[in-house]
Scaffold this motif. Structure first.
Motif, PDB file in Angstrom:
ATOM      1  N   PHE A  14       7.852   7.787   4.393  1.00 14.49           N
ATOM      2  CA  PHE A  14       6.628   7.017   3.836  1.00 14.49           C
ATOM      3  C   PHE A  14       5.450   7.767   4.103  1.00 14.49           C
ATOM      4  O   PHE A  14       5.029   8.170   5.308  1.00 14.49           O
ATOM      5  N   LEU A  15       4.473   7.698   3.136  1.00 13.51           N
ATOM      6  CA  LEU A  15       3.003   8.288   3.267  1.00 13.51           C
ATOM      7  C   LEU A  15       2.147   7.365   3.001  1.00 13.51           C
ATOM      8  O   LEU A  15       0.990   7.318   3.714  1.00 13.51           O
ATOM      9  N   ALA A  16       2.007   6.470   1.903  1.00 15.89           N
ATOM     10  CA  ALA A  16       0.994   5.250   1.791  1.00 15.89           C
ATOM     11  C   ALA A  16       1.498   4.265   0.815  1.00 15.89           C
ATOM     12  O   ALA A  16       2.582   4.626   0.134  1.00 15.89           O
ATOM     13  N   GLN A  17       0.795   3.470   0.835  1.00 20.57           N
ATOM     14  CA  GLN A  17       1.033   2.390  -0.044  1.00 20.57           C
ATOM     15  C   GLN A  17      -0.390   1.668  -0.626  1.00 20.57           C
ATOM     16  O   GLN A  17      -1.376   1.827   0.105  1.00 20.57           O
ATOM     17  N   TYR A  18      -0.384   0.820  -1.887  1.00 22.41           N
ATOM     18  CA  TYR A  18      -1.376   0.256  -2.321  1.00 22.41           C
ATOM     19  C   TYR A  18      -0.944  -0.896  -2.535  1.00 22.41           C
ATOM     20  O   TYR A  18       0.170  -1.201  -3.390  1.00 22.41           O
ATOM     21  N   ALA A  19      -1.640  -2.039  -2.237  1.00 21.89           N
ATOM     22  CA  ALA A  19      -1.256  -3.438  -2.403  1.00 21.89           C
ATOM     23  C   ALA A  19      -0.254  -3.964  -1.475  1.00 21.89           C
ATOM     24  O   ALA A  19       0.333  -3.054  -0.534  1.00 21.89           O
ATOM     25  N   GLY A  20       0.622  -5.055  -2.038  1.00 23.04           N
ATOM     26  CA  GLY A  20       1.677  -5.570  -1.278  1.00 23.04           C
ATOM     27  C   GLY A  20       1.777  -7.113  -1.485  1.00 23.04           C
ATOM     28  O   GLY A  20       2.953  -7.421  -1.590  1.00 23.04           O
ATOM     29  N   PRO A  24      -4.621 -11.427  -7.971  1.00 22.56           N
ATOM     30  CA  PRO A  24      -5.692 -10.854  -8.881  1.00 22.56           C
ATOM     31  C   PRO A  24      -6.778 -10.019  -8.038  1.00 22.56           C
ATOM     32  O   PRO A  24      -7.445  -9.446  -8.843  1.00 22.56           O
ATOM     33  N   GLY A  25      -6.581 -10.290  -6.873  1.00 18.26           N
ATOM     34  CA  GLY A  25      -7.829  -9.428  -6.114  1.00 18.26           C
ATOM     35  C   GLY A  25      -7.892  -8.129  -5.762  1.00 18.26           C
ATOM     36  O   GLY A  25      -6.912  -7.451  -6.353  1.00 18.26           O
ATOM     37  N   PRO A  26      -8.640  -7.862  -5.130  1.00 11.38           N
ATOM     38  CA  PRO A  26      -8.799  -6.462  -4.464  1.00 11.38           C
ATOM     39  C   PRO A  26      -7.625  -6.182  -3.553  1.00 11.38           C
ATOM     40  O   PRO A  26      -7.005  -7.050  -3.010  1.00 11.38           O
ATOM     41  N   ASN A  27      -6.902  -4.934  -3.880  1.00 17.40           N
ATOM     42  CA  ASN A  27      -5.824  -4.790  -3.128  1.00 17.40           C
ATOM     43  C   ASN A  27      -4.618  -5.504  -3.344  1.00 17.40           C
ATOM     44  O   ASN A  27      -3.719  -5.835  -2.595  1.00 17.40           O
ATOM     45  N   GLN A  28      -4.664  -6.207  -4.831  1.00 21.50           N
ATOM     46  CA  GLN A  28      -3.388  -6.819  -4.965  1.00 21.50           C
ATOM     47  C   GLN A  28      -3.054  -6.264  -6.502  1.00 21.50           C
ATOM     48  O   GLN A  28      -3.812  -5.850  -7.211  1.00 21.50           O
ATOM     49  N   LEU A  29      -1.817  -6.704  -6.760  1.00 21.13           N
ATOM     50  CA  LEU A  29      -1.005  -6.380  -8.249  1.00 21.13           C
ATOM     51  C   LEU A  29      -0.511  -7.346  -8.592  1.00 21.13           C
ATOM     52  O   LEU A  29       0.239  -8.214  -7.678  1.00 21.13           O
ATOM     53  N   ASN A  30      -0.192  -7.584 -10.028  1.00 20.57           N
ATOM     54  CA  ASN A  30       0.541  -8.661 -10.546  1.00 20.57           C
ATOM     55  C   ASN A  30       1.453  -8.134 -11.779  1.00 20.57           C
ATOM     56  O   ASN A  30       0.768  -7.833 -12.944  1.00 20.57           O
ATOM     57  N   THR A  31       2.575  -7.926 -11.315  1.00 19.84           N
ATOM     58  CA  THR A  31       3.565  -7.183 -12.401  1.00 19.84           C
ATOM     59  C   THR A  31       3.128  -5.857 -12.586  1.00 19.84           C
ATOM     60  O   THR A  31       2.824  -5.615 -13.660  1.00 19.84           O
ATOM     61  N   PRO A  32       2.942  -4.895 -11.738  1.00 15.65           N
ATOM     62  CA  PRO A  32       2.968  -3.443 -11.932  1.00 15.65           C
ATOM     63  C   PRO A  32       4.139  -3.117 -12.583  1.00 15.65           C
ATOM     64  O   PRO A  32       5.056  -3.221 -12.133  1.00 15.65           O
ATOM     65  N   LYS A  61      -5.621   5.509  -2.736  1.00 17.65           N
ATOM     66  CA  LYS A  61      -6.696   4.637  -2.445  1.00 17.65           C
ATOM     67  C   LYS A  61      -7.506   4.260  -3.555  1.00 17.65           C
ATOM     68  O   LYS A  61      -7.833   5.180  -4.619  1.00 17.65           O
ATOM     69  N   TRP A  62      -7.921   3.273  -3.548  1.00 18.77           N
ATOM     70  CA  TRP A  62      -8.473   2.723  -5.085  1.00 18.77           C
ATOM     71  C   TRP A  62      -9.845   3.460  -5.529  1.00 18.77           C
ATOM     72  O   TRP A  62     -10.641   3.613  -4.876  1.00 18.77           O
ATOM     73  N   LYS A  63      -9.777   3.575  -6.738  1.00 21.38           N
ATOM     74  CA  LYS A  63     -11.074   4.531  -7.393  1.00 21.38           C
ATOM     75  C   LYS A  63     -11.839   3.424  -8.125  1.00 21.38           C
ATOM     76  O   LYS A  63     -13.119   3.329  -8.284  1.00 21.38           O
ATOM     77  N   THR A  64     -10.928   2.743  -9.134  1.00 20.41           N
ATOM     78  CA  THR A  64     -11.611   1.971 -10.127  1.00 20.41           C
ATOM     79  C   THR A  64     -10.384   0.917 -10.923  1.00 20.41           C
ATOM     80  O   THR A  64      -9.264   1.142 -10.774  1.00 20.41           O
ATOM     81  N   ASN A  65     -10.930  -0.047 -11.517  1.00 16.76           N
ATOM     82  CA  ASN A  65     -10.133  -0.895 -12.375  1.00 16.76           C
ATOM     83  C   ASN A  65     -10.603  -0.775 -14.054  1.00 16.76           C
ATOM     84  O   ASN A  65     -12.006  -0.698 -14.030  1.00 16.76           O
TER      85      ASN A  65
END
Length: 105
Positions: A14-20, A24-32, A61-65
Motif C-alpha cells: 500500500f502506498l496511498a489512497q484518496y477519499a474513503g 460530494p465533499g472534498p476528499n469524497q467520491l460517489n460511485t467512482p 493528492k487532489w489537484k482539481t475537479n
C-alpha cells in the motif's frame, strides 16, 4: 460505503489512497466508475455520482475537479505526445451514450 482510489506498488505494498467515504465533499467520491492516467502521471477519476472528473497527482493528492460534466461512466486518455481526454456518459432518458473529447482545463 467505501468509495476510494488506492495506489499499490508492484509488490502489492500500500502506498496511498484518496477519499474513503462516499459523498460530494472534498476528499469524497460517489460511485467512482473509471480511472485513467496521462503521460505526466496525473490520475483522472470518473466520479459518476458527483457528476465530475477528479484529477489527482501521481501520489493521489487532489489537484482539481472538473464539474458539470454529466455522469461520467468512463475516462480515457489517448497515447502520444499530444494527449486527448475522452469522457463517456450515458444519457438514460435517451438511451444513448455521449462521447466528449478534448482537453480538461
Amino acid at each position: 460505503m467505501n468509495s476510494r482510489v488506492v495506489k499499490y506498488d508492484k509488490n502489492g505494498k500500500f502506498l496511498a489512497q484518496y477519499a474513503g467515504e462516499r459523498g460530494p465533499g472534498p476528499n469524497q467520491l460517489n460511485t467512482p466508475h473509471s480511472i485513467a492516467a496521462d503521460a505526466q502521471g496525473n490520475v483522472y477519476v470518473a466520479d459518476r455520482g458527483n457528476q465530475r472528473v477528479v484529477v489527482l497527482d501521481n501520489n493521489l493528492k487532489w489537484k482539481t475537479n472538473y464539474e458539470n460534466v454529466g455522469n461520467p461512466w468512463a475516462v480515457c486518455i489517448s497515447p502520444g505526445a499530444h494527449q486527448y481526454h475522452l469522457r463517456i456518459q450515458l444519457e438514460p432518458r435517451q438511451q444513448l451514450a455521449r462521447f466528449v473529447m478534448g482537453h480538461y482545463g
